[in-house]
Design a protein around this motif. Structure first.
Motif, PDB file in Angstrom:
ATOM      1  N   PHE A   4      -1.161  42.970  80.165  1.00  0.00           N
ATOM      2  CA  PHE A   4      -1.281  41.534  79.944  1.00  0.00           C
ATOM      3  C   PHE A   4      -1.594  40.867  81.281  1.00  0.00           C
ATOM      4  O   PHE A   4      -1.387  41.462  82.346  1.00  0.00           O
ATOM      5  CB  PHE A   4      -0.020  40.943  79.301  1.00  0.00           C
TER       6      PHE A   4
ATOM      7  N   ASP B 183      -8.655  46.274  87.742  1.00  0.00           N
ATOM      8  CA  ASP B 183      -9.743  46.542  86.815  1.00  0.00           C
ATOM      9  C   ASP B 183     -10.665  47.568  87.465  1.00  0.00           C
ATOM     10  O   ASP B 183     -11.176  47.345  88.567  1.00  0.00           O
ATOM     11  CB  ASP B 183     -10.495  45.237  86.550  1.00  0.00           C
TER      12      ASP B 183
ATOM     13  N   ASP C  62       2.222  46.535  80.077  1.00  0.00           N
ATOM     14  CA  ASP C  62       3.159  46.103  79.035  1.00  0.00           C
ATOM     15  C   ASP C  62       4.286  47.117  78.999  1.00  0.00           C
ATOM     16  O   ASP C  62       4.098  48.266  78.608  1.00  0.00           O
ATOM     17  CB  ASP C  62       2.451  46.036  77.689  1.00  0.00           C
TER      18      ASP C  62
ATOM     19  N   GLU D 210       1.781  35.358  76.690  1.00  0.00           N
ATOM     20  CA  GLU D 210       1.078  36.386  77.451  1.00  0.00           C
ATOM     21  C   GLU D 210       0.741  37.546  76.507  1.00  0.00           C
ATOM     22  O   GLU D 210       1.571  38.406  76.225  1.00  0.00           O
ATOM     23  CB  GLU D 210       1.929  36.853  78.633  1.00  0.00           C
ATOM     24  N   GLU D 211      -0.474  37.557  76.035  1.00  0.00           N
ATOM     25  CA  GLU D 211      -0.892  38.493  75.007  1.00  0.00           C
ATOM     26  C   GLU D 211      -1.219  39.876  75.585  1.00  0.00           C
ATOM     27  O   GLU D 211      -1.811  39.996  76.648  1.00  0.00           O
ATOM     28  CB  GLU D 211      -2.117  37.950  74.265  1.00  0.00           C
ATOM     29  N   VAL D 212      -0.837  40.896  74.818  1.00  0.00           N
ATOM     30  CA  VAL D 212      -1.079  42.284  75.214  1.00  0.00           C
ATOM     31  C   VAL D 212      -2.425  42.738  74.662  1.00  0.00           C
ATOM     32  O   VAL D 212      -2.783  42.445  73.524  1.00  0.00           O
ATOM     33  CB  VAL D 212       0.045  43.206  74.686  1.00  0.00           C
ATOM     34  N   PHE D 213      -3.165  43.449  75.508  1.00  0.00           N
ATOM     35  CA  PHE D 213      -4.441  44.023  75.066  1.00  0.00           C
ATOM     36  C   PHE D 213      -4.666  45.330  75.818  1.00  0.00           C
ATOM     37  O   PHE D 213      -3.959  45.640  76.795  1.00  0.00           O
ATOM     38  CB  PHE D 213      -5.596  43.052  75.320  1.00  0.00           C
ATOM     39  N   GLU D 214      -5.614  46.120  75.372  1.00  0.00           N
ATOM     40  CA  GLU D 214      -5.923  47.380  76.045  1.00  0.00           C
ATOM     41  C   GLU D 214      -7.072  47.194  77.027  1.00  0.00           C
ATOM     42  O   GLU D 214      -8.027  46.473  76.742  1.00  0.00           O
ATOM     43  CB  GLU D 214      -6.270  48.466  75.027  1.00  0.00           C
ATOM     44  N   LYS D 215      -6.956  47.864  78.162  1.00  0.00           N
ATOM     45  CA  LYS D 215      -7.977  47.716  79.197  1.00  0.00           C
ATOM     46  C   LYS D 215      -8.036  48.979  80.047  1.00  0.00           C
ATOM     47  O   LYS D 215      -7.018  49.660  80.235  1.00  0.00           O
ATOM     48  CB  LYS D 215      -7.648  46.507  80.082  1.00  0.00           C
TER      49      LYS D 215
ATOM     50  N   LYS E 124      -6.974  54.073  79.973  1.00  0.00           N
ATOM     51  CA  LYS E 124      -6.759  52.944  79.067  1.00  0.00           C
ATOM     52  C   LYS E 124      -5.266  52.674  78.961  1.00  0.00           C
ATOM     53  O   LYS E 124      -4.475  53.583  78.756  1.00  0.00           O
ATOM     54  CB  LYS E 124      -7.354  53.237  77.683  1.00  0.00           C
TER      55      LYS E 124
ATOM     56  N   LYS F 180      -2.110  49.529  77.848  1.00  0.00           N
ATOM     57  CA  LYS F 180      -1.730  48.236  77.300  1.00  0.00           C
ATOM     58  C   LYS F 180      -1.245  47.355  78.439  1.00  0.00           C
ATOM     59  O   LYS F 180      -0.324  47.718  79.180  1.00  0.00           O
ATOM     60  CB  LYS F 180      -0.639  48.396  76.241  1.00  0.00           C
TER      61      LYS F 180
END
Length: 305
Positions: free
Chosen positions: A221, A262, A230, A240-245, A217, A219
């Motif tokens: 974008f 991914d 990030d 450009e939004e940061v999210f966890e993936k 996992k 952080k």
């Protein structure tokens, strides 16, 4: 006599391993001051493993040199230091940051700013500083089309530059390491391997790798359809939004030009299955190769590895 698919794969890996070991031993025999160019990535880690096999029980007769951009994945640097400590290897690190200060070089700016091209300057400085006459690296011919033009012993002139038209034939495994003063040779022991070969070999040999190669996992974008870490080293626009993936990396170059994929591959078998099904090459996630049609070849002509 019938062979299982596993036996065929193992025999093929043995052939690749034997060729690479032969090349390693030729380097030790023909050159006075060779070095392994070590990035902390899977290919250079595989090179170290092959070198251990080539000269066991003696110590590897090569030093390691890492050209550190200062924008590397922290996991890779930690793994590099642990590996060197565990194996008792001699590591040289030269920093792009020092080259920037010493030569008053202006860094790139903007959305795609990277120090990747500046690695060439630091690499050539390191070769000159230590007088290396052979630099061993983990480039493979399936990575990028410019690398398919290389020989196993690829000559660089006294300015460190490469000319694709000035390469020697390599017939019947005859490797000619004769060079003039000031020249050096870039050596590619796994030139005939593919990405999948490397992963199958890593599995067979139980070679440890940095954690970034497996799903974790992080952080991130999105930009241009690619997944970016990030990081303070990577310019990110406000939108450009940061999210966890859950992602992993197929290659671990400079963070500023290496995108994630991914993935749910958290072990070797899953990674191998994922690569077998992949529709893009390993370097499809390297933005530095996409700057122009001949981006890699242009950098190689300037002295890039």
């Amino acid at each position: 006599m019938w062979f299982t698919s596993n036996e065929i794969t193992m025999n093929y890996l043995d052939e690749l391993e034997n060729e690479s070991i032969y090349i390693m031993r030729e380097v030790a025999a023909q050159f006075e001051n060779p070095v392994i160019l070590f990035s902390g990535g899977k290919d250079s880690i595989t090179l170290v493993h092959l070198a251990i096999k080539a000269f066991y029980p003696a110590k590897i007769p090569f030093r390691l040199m890492h050209v550190d951009t200062g924008h590397n994945f922290p996991e890779t640097i930690a793994f590099r230091d642990q590996l060197v400590n565990d194996l008792g290897l001699d590591l040289i690190v030269r920093y792009v940051e020092d080259s920037i200060k010493r030569k008053n070089i202006k860094e790139e700016s903007g959305r795609y700013a990277s120090r990747n091209k500046l690695q060439t300057i630091t690499l050539l400085e390191g070769i000159e500083e230590f007088g290396f006459d052979a630099c061993i690296g983990g480039a493979r011919r399936d990575e990028e089309k410019a690398r398919a033009k290389e020989r196993i012993f690829s000559i660089r002139d006294d300015f460190g530059q490469w000319d694709a038209r000035n390469q020697r034939p390599e017939l019947f495994d005859m490797l000619n390491g004769k060079i003039s003063k000031g020249e050096n040779v870039r050596v590619f022991p796994i030139s005939n391997w593919t990405e999948l070969d490397v992963w199958n070999y890593i599995k067979r040999e139980k070679i440890k790798l940095p954690s970034v190669y497996f799903t974790h996992k992080r952080k991130v974008f999105m930009r241009d359809g690619l997944i970016w870490s990030d990081s303070e080293f990577i310019h990110r626009d406000e939108h450009e939004e940061v999210f966890e993936k859950d992602v992993r990396f197929r290659t671990v170059g400079d963070m500023t030009c290496t995108a994630a994929v991914d993935s749910i591959a958290n072990n070797l078998d899953a990674v191998i299955s994922e690569i077998e099904a992949a529709e893009i090459s390993e370097r499809g996630a390297r933005i530095d190769d996409k700057r122009s049609e001949a981006a890699m070849e242009e950098r190689k002509e300037e002295g890039y590895f």
